[in-house]
Design a protein around this motif. Structure first.
Motif, PDB file in Angstrom:
ATOM      1  N   PRO A   9     -16.533  12.115   3.766  1.00  0.00           N
ATOM      2  CA  PRO A   9     -17.551  11.547   2.488  1.00  0.00           C
ATOM      3  C   PRO A   9     -16.604  11.491   1.354  1.00  0.00           C
ATOM      4  N   ARG A  10     -15.377  12.266   1.162  1.00  0.00           N
ATOM      5  CA  ARG A  10     -14.564  12.056  -0.095  1.00  0.00           C
ATOM      6  C   ARG A  10     -13.762  10.796   0.170  1.00  0.00           C
ATOM      7  N   GLY A  11     -13.425  10.149   1.296  1.00  0.00           N
ATOM      8  CA  GLY A  11     -12.329   9.274   1.369  1.00  0.00           C
ATOM      9  C   GLY A  11     -13.123   8.136   1.960  1.00  0.00           C
ATOM     10  N   ASN A  12     -12.805   6.700   1.717  1.00  0.00           N
ATOM     11  CA  ASN A  12     -13.185   5.709   2.547  1.00  0.00           C
ATOM     12  C   ASN A  12     -12.194   5.144   3.495  1.00  0.00           C
ATOM     13  N   PRO A  13     -12.468   4.329   4.240  1.00  0.00           N
ATOM     14  CA  PRO A  13     -11.795   3.495   5.185  1.00  0.00           C
ATOM     15  C   PRO A  13     -10.769   2.798   4.438  1.00  0.00           C
ATOM     16  N   MET A  14      -9.619   2.656   5.005  1.00  0.00           N
ATOM     17  CA  MET A  14      -8.606   1.749   4.109  1.00  0.00           C
ATOM     18  C   MET A  14      -8.920   0.334   4.481  1.00  0.00           C
ATOM     19  N   PRO A  15      -9.074  -0.333   3.438  1.00  0.00           N
ATOM     20  CA  PRO A  15      -9.465  -1.746   3.378  1.00  0.00           C
ATOM     21  C   PRO A  15      -8.269  -2.616   3.403  1.00  0.00           C
ATOM     22  N   MET A  16      -7.512  -2.589   4.506  1.00  0.00           N
ATOM     23  CA  MET A  16      -6.152  -3.195   4.513  1.00  0.00           C
ATOM     24  C   MET A  16      -6.050  -4.763   4.431  1.00  0.00           C
ATOM     25  N   THR A  17      -7.558  -5.184   4.487  1.00  0.00           N
ATOM     26  CA  THR A  17      -7.633  -6.732   4.277  1.00  0.00           C
ATOM     27  C   THR A  17      -7.458  -7.137   2.671  1.00  0.00           C
ATOM     28  N   ARG A  18      -7.577  -6.261   1.790  1.00  0.00           N
ATOM     29  CA  ARG A  18      -7.626  -6.269   0.346  1.00  0.00           C
ATOM     30  C   ARG A  18      -6.200  -6.681   0.020  1.00  0.00           C
ATOM     31  N   PRO A  19      -6.051  -7.535  -1.031  1.00  0.00           N
ATOM     32  CA  PRO A  19      -4.422  -7.984  -1.630  1.00  0.00           C
ATOM     33  C   PRO A  19      -3.845  -6.477  -1.774  1.00  0.00           C
ATOM     34  N   ALA A  20      -2.558  -6.815  -1.820  1.00  0.00           N
ATOM     35  CA  ALA A  20      -1.509  -5.524  -1.947  1.00  0.00           C
ATOM     36  C   ALA A  20      -1.426  -5.394  -3.607  1.00  0.00           C
TER      37      ALA A  20
END
Length: 270
Positions: A9-20
């Motif tokens: 709950p304290r972390g989110n899946p890493m959205p690697m598709t976002r811009p760097a």
């Protein structure tokens, strides 16, 4: 390569598709000491997507602080590149690099680094003054209120607890609305309650403001607030976990101790 756990709950899946927001490519940092060349970072490549929270962990001497310093433009790599948004830091002059750090990068350190003669309000406003920018008093007080110090604006550091001083330091780092926030052991000098408050605020800047945050820590509980944990050993990336619990992170850390040097092994009695 370590496995990936399910998100907590304290972390989110890493959205690697976002811009760097930040990218390191083949970064190596060496320095001379005692007549020998020491490699603090060894061909490190990492990408930090916008609006994510990354913790960096590893044994003592693994290169964590060197990684943060190179990524934040506080130190120049011996080779490789560091890119913030579309700007390659390694190509900038010292003057332009200083200006970029003031405007686009925020820092929170273990030692707070507040000026003792200034009030909380004045400490928070300092980055704007150094940059020659107008200091909107309402903005300064708004940021202090967000870190729970709206009633401490006129207090100097000696009248604040350690946790309160670190929250002033966080407000100071956020006042310029930086692209990336770097935190170096931000809870290392705090008790557990104050540490939890600071970590919750760091998590909130990611979730609420979309602030990209990179934190160096030795504490698995602190690292569990991040979306992912990157592990370093002997200056090299040694895998990562996403959405991991503190127990999972602590268990993984026990596998990362670097091998002793050959001469040290030979010096041991039979």
């Amino acid at each position: 390569m370590p496995g990936t756990t399910s998100p907590t709950p304290r972390g989110n899946p890493m959205p690697m598709t976002r811009p760097a927001a930040l990218r390191l490519r083949s970064v190596t940092r060496t320095h001379r000491t005692g007549g020998h060349t020491v490699t603090a970072l060894d061909d490190v490549s990492l990408t930090f997507p916008e609006g994510t929270f990354t913790a960096v962990m590893g044994p003592s001497g693994s290169g964590k602080s060197t990684l943060l310093q190179c990524a934040a433009g506080l130190d120049r790599p011996t080779s490789g590149s560091v890119t913030l948004g579309g700007t390659e830091l390694t190509a900038l002059s010292e003057r332009r690099l200083t200006l970029l750090r003031r405007e686009r990068i925020g820092f929170v350190f273990q030692a707070y680094n507040l000026l003792p003669s200034l009030t909380a309000e004045q400490n928070v406003a300092l980055p704007l003054r150094l940059a020659g920018r107008r200091v909107p008093r309402a903005r300064v007080r708004e940021v202090l209120a967000r870190v729970g110090l709206g009633d401490r604006v006129r207090h100097r550091p000696d009248r604040l607890s350690g946790g309160q001083q670190q929250r002033v330091a966080l407000a100071r780092a956020l006042i310029t609305r930086p692209d990336v926030l770097f935190a170096d052991e931000p809870t290392g000098a705090l008790d557990s309650r104050s540490g939890r408050q600071v970590l919750a605020l760091l998590r909130g800047t990611v979730d609420r403001d979309g602030r990209t945050t990179v934190m160096v820590t030795h504490d698995p509980v602190a690292a569990a607030h991040a979306d992912r944990v990157v592990f370093l050993v002997d200056g090299r990336v040694h895998g990562e976990l996403t959405g991991a619990t503190a127990d999972t992170i602590a268990a993984h850390m026990t596998t990362l101790e670097p091998a002793p040097a050959l001469d040290a092994r030979e010096s041991q009695p039979c």
